[in-house]
Motif scaffolding. Sequence first.
Motif, mmCIF file in Angstrom:
data_model
loop_
_atom_site.group_PDB
_atom_site.id
_atom_site.type_symbol
_atom_site.label_atom_id
_atom_site.label_comp_id
_atom_site.label_asym_id
_atom_site.label_seq_id
_atom_site.Cartn_x
_atom_site.Cartn_y
_atom_site.Cartn_z
ATOM 1 N N LEU A 116 0.850 -1.183 0.000
ATOM 2 C CA LEU A 116 0.000 0.000 0.000
ATOM 3 C C LEU A 116 0.886 1.233 0.000
ATOM 4 O O LEU A 116 2.116 1.127 0.115
ATOM 5 C CB LEU A 116 -0.963 0.011 1.185
ATOM 6 N N HIS A 117 0.275 2.394 -0.141
ATOM 7 C CA HIS A 117 1.057 3.623 -0.244
ATOM 8 C C HIS A 117 1.746 3.923 1.085
ATOM 9 O O HIS A 117 1.172 3.744 2.157
ATOM 10 C CB HIS A 117 0.153 4.789 -0.649
ATOM 11 N N ILE A 118 2.983 4.402 1.011
ATOM 12 C CA ILE A 118 3.784 4.630 2.212
ATOM 13 C C ILE A 118 3.145 5.670 3.129
ATOM 14 O O ILE A 118 3.228 5.556 4.365
ATOM 15 C CB ILE A 118 5.235 5.040 1.825
ATOM 16 N N GLU A 119 2.488 6.667 2.556
ATOM 17 C CA GLU A 119 1.881 7.710 3.388
ATOM 18 C C GLU A 119 0.723 7.155 4.217
ATOM 19 O O GLU A 119 0.546 7.526 5.383
ATOM 20 C CB GLU A 119 1.410 8.879 2.512
ATOM 21 N N GLU A 120 -0.057 6.277 3.625
ATOM 22 C CA GLU A 120 -1.179 5.687 4.356
ATOM 23 C C GLU A 120 -0.698 4.768 5.474
ATOM 24 O O GLU A 120 -1.238 4.796 6.586
ATOM 25 C CB GLU A 120 -2.078 4.917 3.384
ATOM 26 N N LEU A 121 0.334 3.973 5.202
ATOM 27 C CA LEU A 121 0.844 3.090 6.241
ATOM 28 C C LEU A 121 1.555 3.886 7.338
ATOM 29 O O LEU A 121 1.480 3.525 8.516
ATOM 30 C CB LEU A 121 1.796 2.053 5.637
ATOM 31 N N ALA A 122 2.196 4.977 6.971
ATOM 32 C CA ALA A 122 2.835 5.831 7.973
ATOM 33 C C ALA A 122 1.794 6.432 8.908
ATOM 34 O O ALA A 122 2.004 6.514 10.125
ATOM 35 C CB ALA A 122 3.628 6.938 7.282
ATOM 36 N N GLN A 123 0.664 6.833 8.347
ATOM 37 C CA GLN A 123 -0.404 7.399 9.170
ATOM 38 C C GLN A 123 -0.995 6.345 10.108
ATOM 39 O O GLN A 123 -1.300 6.636 11.267
ATOM 40 C CB GLN A 123 -1.498 7.967 8.261
ATOM 41 N N MET A 124 -1.120 5.127 9.634
ATOM 42 C CA MET A 124 -1.698 4.071 10.463
ATOM 43 C C MET A 124 -0.748 3.615 11.565
ATOM 44 O O MET A 124 -1.172 3.275 12.672
ATOM 45 C CB MET A 124 -2.090 2.876 9.592
ATOM 46 N N THR A 125 0.552 3.594 11.271
ATOM 47 C CA THR A 125 1.525 3.085 12.243
ATOM 48 C C THR A 125 2.116 4.173 13.121
ATOM 49 O O THR A 125 2.755 3.872 14.133
ATOM 50 C CB THR A 125 2.677 2.373 11.514
ATOM 51 N N GLY A 126 1.935 5.438 12.735
ATOM 52 C CA GLY A 126 2.516 6.520 13.512
ATOM 53 C C GLY A 126 4.010 6.680 13.308
ATOM 54 O O GLY A 126 4.678 7.377 14.081
ATOM 55 N N LEU A 127 4.547 6.063 12.266
ATOM 56 C CA LEU A 127 5.978 6.183 11.974
ATOM 57 C C LEU A 127 6.230 7.448 11.150
ATOM 58 O O LEU A 127 5.471 7.778 10.236
ATOM 59 C CB LEU A 127 6.475 4.962 11.210
ATOM 60 N N SER A 128 7.333 8.128 11.461
ATOM 61 C CA SER A 128 7.638 9.395 10.797
ATOM 62 C C SER A 128 8.489 9.222 9.548
ATOM 63 O O SER A 128 8.802 10.207 8.878
ATOM 64 C CB SER A 128 8.370 10.317 11.775
ATOM 65 N N GLY A 129 8.896 8.003 9.247
ATOM 66 C CA GLY A 129 9.740 7.773 8.086
ATOM 67 C C GLY A 129 9.828 6.295 7.772
ATOM 68 O O GLY A 129 9.197 5.460 8.420
ATOM 69 N N PRO A 130 10.616 5.930 6.756
ATOM 70 C CA PRO A 130 10.722 4.524 6.362
ATOM 71 C C PRO A 130 11.474 3.693 7.398
ATOM 72 O O PRO A 130 12.281 4.207 8.163
ATOM 73 C CB PRO A 130 11.504 4.597 5.041
ATOM 74 N N THR A 131 11.206 2.409 7.397
ATOM 75 C CA THR A 131 11.935 1.485 8.269
ATOM 76 C C THR A 131 13.083 0.809 7.524
ATOM 77 O O THR A 131 13.926 0.159 8.139
ATOM 78 C CB THR A 131 11.003 0.395 8.825
#
Length: 347
Positions: free
Chosen positions: A241-256
Amino acid sequence: MLVSIASRNLRRNLRRSLLTGTSIALGLMLMIWMRGLREGGYAQLIDNAVGTNLGHLQVSLEKSRRGAAAIEDADYITASAEELSGTRSIAPRIVVEGMLGRETKMAPAELYGVVPAEESKTNLIPQGILVGRAGEDWCRRELARALPLMGGDRALFSRWCQAMGAGRFLSDRPGGEVVLGAGIAKRLLAGVGDEISLQTENIGERDRRGDAASALTKGRLKIIGVFRTGNPEVDERLAYLHIEELAQMTGLSGPTEISLVFGSVDDIGEARSKLSKVVARAGQDELLLSSWNERAPELENLMDIDSKTSNIMYAFLVFLVALGVINSTTMSVLERTKEFGVLIALG
């Protein structure tokens, strides 16, 4: 003089000379063909591994921290990687565990939040999406269990499978889309156009509250594509899925993790030397730089074992060819024993 003697010896028994020369040529051709086939197979294996999330090089957190935090200096690392010679693509990703569901069916998944444009240049998954006739045939063959759930309506089932042929990869902008592995789609009995639920952990919320149970987050996504690679570990586990959507769901501020692909495997050595200094300057203690063979040691071991086995076959082939040459040479010497005796007697 030596050339003249050699030429005369070859013409003395032309049939034997031709047979010996042919055996040497065929043996050499067979060895070159086998080596080329082996090296080509190795290159294909590496390309497939690199093109399925590994990359030639990858910057990520230590194994115990993967998926639990973001890379803090991702922009700095990405900018530095773009300046390396031979860099073909750079793919930042968020990788976390999650649960996908549709109605009463559930399936665990490894969720990849990606930048679609970069992922299309780095990953082979977009090329493996079932489209057209292949998608429809796969649906009719693998998702036939959905027909009773549709009341046996074959027209409805046919239209549902036709939608599978219109599969595609993610759009450049977030839109609540997801691309599933064929194994997950089969388990959920879900096709292109269906909506599924997603549940994963909001890492930021967990860190604030210290309670994993209260940090679960849910969402709804629309399936826009189903991919099949032939690798069960990929097809039955991965969802994009899109990185922005997963970032919003996980609360992560950047890539892992950040995956890098170069024009050739030969570019890795120099690139790794330079990038290791960049990673060290990033100042994040848990940050690691690893190559494809470090993340997939079983593949390197497989190629090493195959290489050693092939070398034994090459040695045996050389022995057979050498045996034929020695036999021909010995026969040519033995049949001229009297001639050599006369020459020695004449001085």
